[in-house]
Design an enzyme around this catalytic site. Sequence first.
Site, PDB file in Angstrom:
ATOM      1  N   GLU A  73       0.884  -1.167   0.000  1.00  0.00           N
ATOM      2  CA  GLU A  73       0.000   0.000   0.000  1.00  0.00           C
ATOM      3  C   GLU A  73       0.918   1.213   0.000  1.00  0.00           C
ATOM      4  O   GLU A  73       1.561   1.515   0.997  1.00  0.00           O
ATOM      5  CB  GLU A  73      -0.907  -0.077   1.216  1.00  0.00           C
ATOM      6  CG  GLU A  73      -2.161   0.727   1.044  1.00  0.00           C
ATOM      7  CD  GLU A  73      -2.001   2.066   1.680  1.00  0.00           C
ATOM      8  OE1 GLU A  73      -1.635   3.002   0.932  1.00  0.00           O
ATOM      9  OE2 GLU A  73      -2.205   2.181   2.882  1.00  0.00           O
ATOM     10  N   CYS A 104      -2.211   8.714   3.385  1.00  0.00           N
ATOM     11  CA  CYS A 104      -1.958   8.417   1.972  1.00  0.00           C
ATOM     12  C   CYS A 104      -3.199   8.612   1.122  1.00  0.00           C
ATOM     13  O   CYS A 104      -3.119   8.643  -0.096  1.00  0.00           O
ATOM     14  CB  CYS A 104      -1.416   7.008   1.822  1.00  0.00           C
ATOM     15  SG  CYS A 104      -2.431   5.833   2.690  1.00  0.00           S
TER      16      CYS A 104
END
Length: 499
Positions: free
Chosen positions: A260, A294
């Site tokens: 990720e 993020c």
Amino acid sequence: IPYTFNDPSLLDTRSFIGGKWIDAANGDKFSVLDPSDNEKICEVADLGREDTKQAIEAAQTAFKTYRKTTARERRWLMRRWADLIREAKDDLAAICTLELGKPFTESLVTVKYGTDFIDWFETAIERQYGETIPAARGENRIFTIRQPQGVVAAITPWNSPIAMVTRKVGAAIAAGNTVVCKPAPETPLCAIAVAKLFEKAGGPPGVLNIVTSSIEKSKLVGEEMTQNPFVKHLSFTGSTAVGRYLHAECAKTFKKTSLELGGNAPFIVFEDAKLDKAAEGLITSKFRSSGQTCVCANRIFVHRSIMDKFSSVLQEKLSKTFHYGSVWDRKVNFGPLYSAKAFEKIHAQIDDALQKGGKIHDDKGNLVNGVNGHAEEPDLGPNFFKPKIITGANKDMLFMKQETFGPLAFLVPFDSDAEVVEMANSTNAGLASYFFTEDISRVWKISEELESGMVGVRVGLISACEQPFGGIKDSGVGREGGRDALNEYTEIKSITVGI
Ligand code: ADP
């Protein structure tokens, strides 16, 4: 600090290997700093390659018995663990505030988010079904089962130091694997505390191992994790550059990877959007956690016809949303950046924007010609940086290519749907996207056209334990959370039986 721990034993500085709390074999330690003043909080065990090898071996040994536990047994372990985390939520939030500089009230939200993952995986464990498959050869019967993979290595970032651990470790352990987790050097204390509660919940020795390491030694830990043949799966959340390196290293021994990585989320406000809702969504998406997630909005595209109106609604709401002060004050909901490094990156983006015609507005809407940097709010510490809006932003600015990871909102005008979709997709990142419209056909069309693993339509907050979380393009591979998460940490075995 203005907080008294209910269970001071949760604050530990050692690593956890094979059920034992240990320091590095050579005694090395590294410092953890308080982001609100850059002062040292404590020294933590700084493990290297040999220690990591031992942790992996402990996990491999534990796997031999843990793999045989029933789904029901693992379920109760997860339940006890989640309950203990809930009971210790204030202490855990305090540790998060201490090492990440997150306001205490926000840290409580993070602890809850972290616990949600364990709850979700707990309920999913007993629903790991296989299939029966009609066999082409009549004398055969085929069915499938899902089995754990073995030792999972998990490398986590600093920005959500509890949830990033439970999202990976929770899924892997629920599925019957054992884990070696390396938390971020900036925030190892949360991972240690979560492991203490796993031990207290009756987690068998070696099932969860925590290897703490400094920035320098993390590379050595990574080398062992990617090269050791016992490790079957590496799960990483962090920067695209490090993810690319780990992915390539893992390919050499065919380890599965879940990655990720960085995002660069577009946030689109169409001309028919409800401006109040869009502004609230943007504040949540852009400024939550001081812009350090993020999935934060990074490139904000606003239809030219509503740009002025939207900017003023946004400014108005922004001036009322955040309360600044000591991160221990429960009314405060906006904290400092995690480190001096983050500060420098933001300043580089501001300088670049100013040179290219951008205008900076502070959280009250005042035009500012520059940023005084560290002198901005001296009482709030050296890494404190208030939200800013940059109007007149354009495609040539640095933020279009580089994740800001801070509370700067760049507003770029657009004229047509086709143009904005092209701009939104003109990046290698593909993690999250957001847009606001009241037009139902746009809801479908734009959702399908945006190149990202996750889309938020008329919402600024998409993270949830039940949702498959992850990206496409350079934002990574695999999904965490939701029903697919346990599948990531199992292998399908097909069994053909002749009758
Ligand atoms: P950030 O810049 O946000 O800290 P990183 O990708 O550098 O992002 O860090 C994310 C995690 O990856 C942290 O736990 C960090 O220590 C770890 N890490 C960084 N480089 C390596 C490496 N070469 N091997 C293993 N882990 C690494």
